[in-house]
Design a protein around this motif. Structure first.
Motif, short mmCIF file in Angstrom:
data_model
loop_
_atom_site.label_atom_id
_atom_site.label_comp_id
_atom_site.label_asym_id
_atom_site.label_seq_id
_atom_site.Cartn_x
_atom_site.Cartn_y
_atom_site.Cartn_z
N HIS A 12 5.75 91.76 -31.77
CA HIS A 12 6.34 91.09 -30.52
C HIS A 12 4.99 90.38 -29.91
O HIS A 12 5.17 89.13 -29.65
CB HIS A 12 6.62 92.24 -29.45
N VAL A 71 11.93 87.57 -29.74
CA VAL A 71 13.09 88.15 -29.03
C VAL A 71 13.57 89.26 -29.97
O VAL A 71 13.82 90.37 -29.47
CB VAL A 71 14.19 87.09 -28.84
N SER A 75 13.72 93.21 -28.90
CA SER A 75 14.93 93.90 -28.78
C SER A 75 14.88 94.95 -29.91
O SER A 75 15.45 96.07 -29.19
CB SER A 75 16.11 93.11 -29.55
N LEU A 78 13.00 97.85 -27.72
CA LEU A 78 14.05 98.28 -26.54
C LEU A 78 15.35 99.31 -27.37
O LEU A 78 15.69 100.30 -26.83
CB LEU A 78 14.81 97.10 -25.93
N TYR A 79 15.52 99.00 -28.42
CA TYR A 79 16.52 99.61 -29.29
C TYR A 79 15.96 101.08 -29.48
O TYR A 79 16.69 102.08 -29.60
CB TYR A 79 16.85 98.93 -30.57
N LEU A 94 12.41 91.39 -18.15
CA LEU A 94 13.39 90.82 -18.74
C LEU A 94 14.03 89.43 -18.07
O LEU A 94 14.50 88.56 -18.76
CB LEU A 94 14.60 91.64 -19.21
#
Length: 182
Positions: A12, A71, A75, A78-79, A94
């Motif tokens: 990221h 992204v 994601s 966050l998952y 966000l």
């Protein structure tokens, strides 16, 4: 998946850096492209063709792939750590990321307009537009690093102060350029 969080974080960060580099560079190309339109022929045609090619390359090879990977990796982070949604700083981050995505697609529209020869923003306004990416970047980094350590009011005032300093810098640069061109 929990074990992969650090890997997703590293990916990221690398691709956010690449994405921002692509956005900064594409806007610089837009500025030069716009300024090339004021040149006499044959320089105008040669420069416009070159900037159009460079813009397409930066967009297809750097900016858009880096945005997608940023992204996707975010994601996945966050998952693997869904509890992050419980923090106010993450929701604010966000929100800024959503703004940066909108910015990205507006830049894509600008590129298509420039390619079609019907874009009308001058180089000064494009310089201001480029600095909006800086504001997004600074806001996101400060939110992520400081999290809840800074009151949001002070953060907002800081971002507005940064925007003011950047705008003054762009205006100063415009005056210097105008003075040197005369």
């Amino acid at each position: 998946m929990e074990d992969y969080y650090s890997f997703f974080l590293a990916v990221h960060v690398v691709f956010v850096i690449s994405w921002m580099a692509g956005l900064f560079y594409i806007l610089s190309l837009f500025i030069y492209h716009t300024e090339a339109n004021t040149k006499e022929e044959p320089a105008r045609s040669i420069l416009v063709a070159q900037f159009t090619k460079m813009e397409a390359t930066v967009w297809k090879i750097i900016a858009t792939p880096a945005m997608i990977i940023s992204v996707l990796a975010g994601s996945l982070m966050l998952y693997t750590h869904p509890y992050l949604f419980q923090f106010g700083w993450m929701l604010v981050k966000l929100g800024f990321v959503a703004g940066l995505l909108v910015y990205h697609f507006i830049c894509q529209r600008m590129m298509k307009q420039l390619r079609a020869g019907n874009y009308t923003l001058n180089s000064f306004r494009l310089r201001l537009w480029r600095e909006l990416a800086t504001i997004f970047m600074v806001a996101i980094v400060f939110i992520v690093i400081l999290k809840n350590a800074v009151d949001w009011i002070y953060g907002l005032v800081g971002i507005m102060g940064l925007a003011t300093v950047i705008m003054m810098g762009v205006k100063f640069y415009k005056k210097v350029r105008e003075k040197n061109n005369h």
